[in-house]
Scaffold this active site. Structure first.
Site, PDB file in Angstrom:
ATOM      1  N   ARG A  66       0.878  -1.103   0.078  1.00 53.41           N
ATOM      2  CA  ARG A  66       0.057  -0.152   0.178  1.00 53.41           C
ATOM      3  C   ARG A  66       1.008   1.390   0.052  1.00 53.41           C
ATOM      4  O   ARG A  66       0.422   2.333  -0.492  1.00 53.41           O
ATOM      5  CB  ARG A  66      -0.994  -0.112   1.271  1.00 53.41           C
ATOM      6  CG  ARG A  66      -1.925  -1.195   1.143  1.00 53.41           C
ATOM      7  CD  ARG A  66      -2.824  -0.982   2.421  1.00 53.41           C
ATOM      8  NE  ARG A  66      -3.681  -2.061   2.312  1.00 53.41           N
ATOM      9  CZ  ARG A  66      -4.888  -2.261   1.772  1.00 53.41           C
ATOM     10  NH1 ARG A  66      -5.414  -1.084   0.968  1.00 53.41           N
ATOM     11  NH2 ARG A  66      -5.620  -3.183   1.569  1.00 53.41           N
ATOM     12  N   ASP A 138      -9.650   1.048  -7.436  1.00 52.88           N
ATOM     13  CA  ASP A 138     -10.358   1.005  -6.148  1.00 52.88           C
ATOM     14  C   ASP A 138     -10.244  -0.628  -5.869  1.00 52.88           C
ATOM     15  O   ASP A 138     -11.116  -1.268  -5.409  1.00 52.88           O
ATOM     16  CB  ASP A 138     -11.664   1.505  -6.126  1.00 52.88           C
ATOM     17  CG  ASP A 138     -12.449   1.356  -4.864  1.00 52.88           C
ATOM     18  OD1 ASP A 138     -11.340   1.254  -3.653  1.00 52.88           O
ATOM     19  OD2 ASP A 138     -13.704   1.327  -4.701  1.00 52.88           O
ATOM     20  N   ILE A 162     -10.883  13.884  -1.756  1.00 55.08           N
ATOM     21  CA  ILE A 162     -10.182  14.512  -2.359  1.00 55.08           C
ATOM     22  C   ILE A 162     -11.146  15.737  -3.029  1.00 55.08           C
ATOM     23  O   ILE A 162     -12.177  15.439  -3.658  1.00 55.08           O
ATOM     24  CB  ILE A 162      -9.516  13.847  -3.685  1.00 55.08           C
ATOM     25  CG1 ILE A 162      -8.360  12.844  -3.065  1.00 55.08           C
ATOM     26  CG2 ILE A 162      -8.334  15.178  -4.362  1.00 55.08           C
ATOM     27  CD1 ILE A 162      -7.527  13.334  -2.000  1.00 55.08           C
ATOM     28  N   CYS A 195     -13.237  25.897   7.722  1.00 54.20           N
ATOM     29  CA  CYS A 195     -14.820  25.395   7.522  1.00 54.20           C
ATOM     30  C   CYS A 195     -14.739  23.946   8.372  1.00 54.20           C
ATOM     31  O   CYS A 195     -13.740  23.101   8.053  1.00 54.20           O
ATOM     32  CB  CYS A 195     -14.948  24.949   6.024  1.00 54.20           C
ATOM     33  SG  CYS A 195     -16.442  24.030   5.452  1.00 54.20           S
ATOM     34  N   SER A 220     -21.542   4.668   4.885  1.00 57.70           N
ATOM     35  CA  SER A 220     -21.097   4.114   3.884  1.00 57.70           C
ATOM     36  C   SER A 220     -20.499   2.489   4.012  1.00 57.70           C
ATOM     37  O   SER A 220     -20.754   1.599   3.420  1.00 57.70           O
ATOM     38  CB  SER A 220     -19.940   4.756   2.981  1.00 57.70           C
ATOM     39  OG  SER A 220     -20.482   5.802   2.356  1.00 57.70           O
ATOM     40  N   CYS A 249     -21.272  14.493   3.811  1.00 56.78           N
ATOM     41  CA  CYS A 249     -20.026  15.408   3.891  1.00 56.78           C
ATOM     42  C   CYS A 249     -19.685  15.878   2.529  1.00 56.78           C
ATOM     43  O   CYS A 249     -19.196  16.885   2.642  1.00 56.78           O
ATOM     44  CB  CYS A 249     -19.044  14.428   4.453  1.00 56.78           C
ATOM     45  SG  CYS A 249     -18.461  12.967   3.668  1.00 56.78           S
TER      46      CYS A 249
END
Length: 314
Positions: A66, A138, A162, A195, A220, A249
């Site tokens: 990874r 993915d 991102i 923010c 999710s 989000c």
């Protein structure tokens, strides 16, 4: 003279890669040097030790791979990061019926992007020559977001997605890891500022700190990755009617006012999906599920998993 030729070839190959990416529909193509992700190593280790991966045990596998693309592709020199927009023309989420994450409205992105990457690799072989490499959507131990940041695609928001200033965050990320030298891009500035809308809006408080998501609390994860017979009772009344994935989000992020509808027809929702009413979801049969989601990412939950989610929302 030889140095000048090498520099010229480097620039020429880089231009071709970026031009071909655009032709294939990717709105961004950025390049990073294939190397060990030193900054990500301690973050990933800490996240795993805190069990924030929940029952996603596969996240614990191939730790070294990874972090180093050279262990995935022998002689890797470059990581090409690509972004494909999936933002829909119309948001189908309505409070009175089960909601689906926008990325799942159309065909399964794995198949759509894999087809594009296959064409991409074929073009590279035709134009540049025998380039070794692998494509990733993915589906392998690759830290997509880390490479996206290194490539200048955007910055990692406090929700860990991102974000780009031009297009928001509703896009898929894919990579080509190649044994080809290319001109690398650099990262861009973080524009989240002060923010905290994503943190404040998360229904299950999964964003436990800026840039840290407890995956085991994310809707999710609960609706897709968690394969238990039942969703933990502590989340009852906190799911915000999400039956597959969650967009909260991203929906509240100010940068997504710049999101533009995708032109990729494969991601358009079917008329049947657009017309689904609350009763249709509650009375969904296996036959309708198989027909409606024949080529969809929603098949990951299987019929039993989706109905578990829908029933938990009652």
């Amino acid at each position: 003279m030889n140095y000048i030729c090498n520099v010229s070839l480097l620039a020429e190959n880089t231009r071709f890669i970026k031009s071909r990416a655009q032709e294939l529909g990717f709105f961004y193509c950025g390049i990073s040097k294939a190397e060990f992700l030193a900054e990500e190593a301690p973050r990933l280790e800490k996240w795993l030790k805190a069990n924030m991966n929940g029952k996603m045990s596969y996240m614990e596998n191939h730790f070294d791979k990874r972090l180093d693309p050279r262990l995935l592709v022998e002689g890797a020199k470059s990581v090409v990061s690509l972004a494909l927009n999936y933002f829909p023309e119309k948001d189908l989420a309505e409070d009175d019926k089960p909601k689906l994450s926008k990325y799942a409205y159309g065909e399964d992105y794995h198949f759509v992007i894999k087809e594009k990457l296959t064409a991409f690799m074929r073009s590279i072989h035709e134009e540049i020559g025998e380039v070794g490499g692998r494509m990733f959507v993915d589906s392998a131990p690759v830290l997509d977001k880390a490479w996206a940041v290194k490539s200048g695609m955007g910055w990692m928001g406090k929700h860990t997605n991102i974000i780009t200033r031009e297009s928001g965050s509703f896009f898929f990320i894919a990579e080509l890891i190649l044994d080809l030298d290319l001109e690398p891009d650099g990262p861009v500035k973080d524009y989240c500022g002060t923010c905290t809308r994503c943190i404040d809006a998360c229904p299950t408080d999964a964003i436990v700190a800026p840039y840290v998501v407890d995956g085991s609390r994310c809707i999710s994860y609960l609706t897709i990755e968690l394969k238990n017979e039942i969703i933990p009772s502590g989340f009852k009344g906190k799911m915000d009617n999400w039956a597959f994935g969650c967009d909260v989000c991203q929906d509240v992020c100010p940068w997504n006012r710049f999101s533009k509808p995708t032109t990729e027809a494969s991601f358009f929702p079917s008329e049947q999906l657009k017309n689904m009413q609350k009763e249709d979801w509650q009375e969904l049969t296996r036959e309708v599920f198989s027909s409606l989601f024949k080529n969809s990412a929603i098949k990951r939950t299987r019929y039993k998993g989706l109905m578990r989610n829908i029933n938990f929302l009652q």
